[in-house]
Design a protein around this motif. Structure first.
Motif, PDB file in Angstrom:
ATOM      1  N   ILE A 137      30.835 -44.670  15.118  1.00 16.78           N
ATOM      2  CA  ILE A 137      30.375 -44.257  13.792  1.00 16.78           C
ATOM      3  C   ILE A 137      29.264 -45.202  13.357  1.00 16.78           C
ATOM      4  N   LYS A 138      28.100 -44.642  13.068  1.00 20.36           N
ATOM      5  CA  LYS A 138      26.941 -45.407  12.622  1.00 20.36           C
ATOM      6  C   LYS A 138      25.951 -44.424  11.998  1.00 20.36           C
ATOM      7  N   PRO A 139      24.954 -44.903  11.257  1.00 18.73           N
ATOM      8  CA  PRO A 139      24.010 -43.991  10.600  1.00 18.73           C
ATOM      9  C   PRO A 139      23.308 -43.026  11.549  1.00 18.73           C
ATOM     10  N   GLY A 140      23.040 -43.459  12.771  1.00 19.81           N
ATOM     11  CA  GLY A 140      22.372 -42.591  13.725  1.00 19.81           C
ATOM     12  C   GLY A 140      23.213 -41.414  14.170  1.00 19.81           C
ATOM     13  N   ASN A 141      24.531 -41.493  13.962  1.00 13.85           N
ATOM     14  CA  ASN A 141      25.424 -40.406  14.357  1.00 13.85           C
ATOM     15  C   ASN A 141      25.939 -39.616  13.161  1.00 13.85           C
ATOM     16  N   ILE A 142      25.275 -39.790  12.021  1.00 13.29           N
ATOM     17  CA  ILE A 142      25.604 -39.023  10.816  1.00 13.29           C
ATOM     18  C   ILE A 142      24.361 -38.252  10.405  1.00 13.29           C
ATOM     19  N   LEU A 143      24.410 -36.932  10.513  1.00 12.53           N
ATOM     20  CA  LEU A 143      23.272 -36.091  10.152  1.00 12.53           C
ATOM     21  C   LEU A 143      23.461 -35.523   8.749  1.00 12.53           C
ATOM     22  N   LEU A 144      22.355 -35.428   8.013  1.00 16.32           N
ATOM     23  CA  LEU A 144      22.353 -34.907   6.654  1.00 16.32           C
ATOM     24  C   LEU A 144      21.503 -33.648   6.629  1.00 16.32           C
ATOM     25  N   THR A 145      22.098 -32.532   6.237  1.00 13.32           N
ATOM     26  CA  THR A 145      21.368 -31.268   6.250  1.00 13.32           C
ATOM     27  C   THR A 145      20.640 -31.062   4.926  1.00 13.32           C
ATOM     28  N   PRO A 146      19.621 -30.180   4.909  1.00 11.01           N
ATOM     29  CA  PRO A 146      18.910 -29.897   3.658  1.00 11.01           C
ATOM     30  C   PRO A 146      19.829 -29.368   2.564  1.00 11.01           C
ATOM     31  N   GLY A 147      20.954 -28.752   2.948  1.00  4.74           N
ATOM     32  CA  GLY A 147      21.889 -28.230   1.958  1.00  4.74           C
ATOM     33  C   GLY A 147      22.858 -29.260   1.430  1.00  4.74           C
ATOM     34  N   GLY A 148      22.700 -30.514   1.841  1.00  2.00           N
ATOM     35  CA  GLY A 148      23.568 -31.565   1.316  1.00  2.00           C
ATOM     36  C   GLY A 148      24.857 -31.754   2.085  1.00  2.00           C
ATOM     37  N   ARG A 149      24.931 -31.210   3.288  1.00  6.57           N
ATOM     38  CA  ARG A 149      26.126 -31.386   4.092  1.00  6.57           C
ATOM     39  C   ARG A 149      25.958 -32.530   5.086  1.00  6.57           C
ATOM     40  N   VAL A 150      27.078 -33.131   5.453  1.00  3.29           N
ATOM     41  CA  VAL A 150      27.117 -34.211   6.440  1.00  3.29           C
ATOM     42  C   VAL A 150      27.710 -33.661   7.731  1.00  3.29           C
ATOM     43  N   ARG A 151      27.109 -34.005   8.861  1.00  3.78           N
ATOM     44  CA  ARG A 151      27.644 -33.625  10.164  1.00  3.78           C
ATOM     45  C   ARG A 151      27.772 -34.862  11.039  1.00  3.78           C
ATOM     46  N   LEU A 152      28.955 -35.076  11.572  1.00  3.28           N
ATOM     47  CA  LEU A 152      29.156 -36.140  12.557  1.00  3.28           C
ATOM     48  C   LEU A 152      28.778 -35.613  13.934  1.00  3.28           C
TER      49      LEU A 152
END
Length: 389
Positions: A137-152
Motif C-alpha cells: 500500500i502506497k500512493p503509487g498503488n492508489i488511483l483516483l478517478t475523475p468521479g472521486g472514486r479510489v481504486r487499489l
C-alpha cells in the motif's frame, strides 16, 4: 512470442501500447477483442518466459485478485499463459495515481485525505476478509478517478491464506517508506501491516512528506522500528491526528483491529469536518466526493497494475534525528536492531551471491543500471526493499 504492438494474446487481447516496464514484467494497454473495450495487460518479460518462479508469482497475484469484488479494487478479467509468458488482463482505470497528485499539490485537505482513507480502508477490508494482504500500500498503488472514486491496484506481492511461500523464508517485501515495523524485523505480513502502510499514506497527504526517511532503504526500514512519529502540522485536527497515530502504532496490537474500523472512524471524522472552513460541504445529507481532479493534466490514464520497479519520484526532506531507546540489558535498542539488521543483510548478500552463481534471479532484470535480483533488492527508484532474514 515477443509482446509487441499488434500482438494478440490468447486470440483475445490485442496489445496497443506499452504503459510501463519493470524488472519482472511489462504493462500494456490492450483491446479486448471479445468485448471491444480497453484493458490493462500485465505480461511477464520475455527473458523470464517459462521460469517457474515467475509463473508462480503471476499465478499468485491472479488467485489473490480474482476473488475480490469491490468498486474500490480494480477487477481482474482473465489470466493465462502463452508460450511461457504469463499475463493478467485487468480493468483499465481512468484515473491519476495519488503519488502524482501529491507531487502536483504537495498536500491535501483533511476532507480529501479522509475520503481517500475511508475508501482505501473499505477496499482493504474486502481483501482482508478474503484473507489477502496487499503488502504494498502506497500512493503509487492508489488511483483516483475523475468521479472521486479510489481504486487499489497492483496485488503483485500480495499474500493469501494458505498460499505457498514463493520467496525465501524471512524475506521482507514491500516499499521501505511504507514498511510496517514488524515486517522490517522479518515477521510475517498481516492485515495490520496494510493498516500501518495506509497510515503512512494519510500522514504524507497531510504533512507533504513521509514520517520516516533515511540515507538508504535499510535506514528507512530501521526508522520505522525505532523512531518516534514526527508531529503532524498544527492545522491537522486532534481527531484526525489520533486516528493516524493509532494506525502508525509500532505494536500491531495497538492499531485499529480492522480496516473496516479505520473506514468508519474516517467517515465519522469527515462527517464532522465538512462544515469547517476549507472543507467540502455536505449536500442533501450526502458527502460529496473530493474534487482532487482539479488542475489534473488532461488525458491522464493509469494502468491498474504498475510494473515492478516503475520509477516514482520521492520528495526529499530532512531526516529526523535518531532517538536512542535503551533495551533491558542496557544496550541502546537502535544499536541492537542495527546489529541484527546488519547480520541479516550480510546473510542476504551471501544468499544473493549463491543464487547469482547458480543462475537464479527471483525478481531479476535491470532497469537504468539498477539490477533487481535474487533475495535482496534496495533501489532508490521506487523504494522497494527485499531482504532475507
Amino acid at each position: 512470442m515477443i509482446p509487441a504492438r499488434g500482438s494478440v494474446l490468447d486470440g483475445r487481447f490485442e496489445l496497443l501500447g506499452r504503459l510501463a516496464t519493470g524488472g519482472m514484467g511489462e504493462v500494456w494497454r490492450a483491446r479486448d477483442l471479445e468485448g471491444e473495450n480497453e484493458v490493462a495487460v500485465k505480461v511477464l518479460r520475455v527473458e523470464f518466459a517459462g521460469q517457474q518462479q515467475f509463473l508462480d508469482r503471476f499465478a499468485a497475484e491472479a488467485r489473490n485478485a480474482q476473488g475480490l469484488d469491490h468498486p474500490g479494487i480494480a477487477r481482474l478479467h482473465q489470466h493465462g499463459e502463452v508460450d511461457g509468458l504469463a499475463y493478467l488482463a485487468m480493468e483499465l482505470v481512468d484515473g491519476e495515481a495519488l503519488s502524482d497528485l501529491l507531487r502536483r499539490r504537495g498536500t491535501l485537505t483533511e476532507t480529501e485525505t479522509l475520503d481517500i482513507l475511508q475508501q482505501s480502508a473499505d477496499a482493504l477490508e474486502i481483501a482482508h476478509r478474503a484473507h489477502v494482504v496487499h503488502r504494498d500500500i502506497k500512493p503509487g498503488n492508489i488511483l483516483l478517478t475523475p468521479g472521486g472514486r479510489v481504486r487499489l491496484i497492483d496485488f503483485g506481492i500480495s499474500v493469501g491464506a494458505g498460499q505457498q511461500a514463493i520467496t525465501a523464508p524471512g524475506m521482507v517485501m514491500g516499499t521501505a517508506q511504507y514498511l510496517p515495523p514488524e515486517q522490517a524485523m522479518g515477521n510475517s505480513a498481516t492485515a495490520l501491516g496494510d493498516i500501518y502502510a495506509l497510515g503512512v499514506v494519510a500522514y504524507e497527504c497531510l504533512a507533504g512528506r513521509r514520517p520516516f526517511t533515511g540515507g538508504n532503504q535499510a535506514d528507512i526500514a530501521l526508522a520505522h522500528v525505532t523512531e518516534t512519529i514526527p508531529r503532524l502540522p498544527d492545522e491537522v485536527s486532534d481527531g484526525v491526528a489520533h486516528l493516524i497515530t493509532d494506525m502508525l502504532a509500532k505494536d500491531p496490537a495497538q492499531r485499529p483491529a480492522t480496516a473496516g474500523i479505520v473506514a468508519r472512524r474516517a467517515a465519522d471524522l469527515r462527517s464532522r469536518a465538512t462544515s469547517a472552513p476549507g472543507h467540502l460541504p455536505r449536500r442533501g445529507g450526502h458527502q460529496r466526493r473530493s474534487d482532487w481532479t482539479a488542475n489534473r493534466p488532461r488525458g491522464v490514464r493509469e494502468a491498474t497494475s504498475r510494473a515492478p520497479s516503475e520509477p516514482q519520484t520521492r520528495p526529499s526532506f530532512v531526516q529526523q534525528p535518531p532517538k536512542t531507546v535503551a533495551s533491558r540489558n542496557g544496550v541502546p535498542r537502535r544499536v541492537a536492531i542495527a546489529v541484527a539488521l546488519g547480520v541479516v543483510i550480510l546473510v542476504a548478500l551471501v544468499t544473493v551471491l549463491a543464487l547469482a552463481l547458480g543462475g537464479l534471479g527471483e525478481s531479476g532484470g535491470a532497469t537504468n543500471g539498477v539490477e533487481l535480483k535474487a533475495s535482496i533488492a534496495m533501489t532508490d527508484r521506487d523504494g522497494t526493499i527485499e531482504r532475507v532474514g
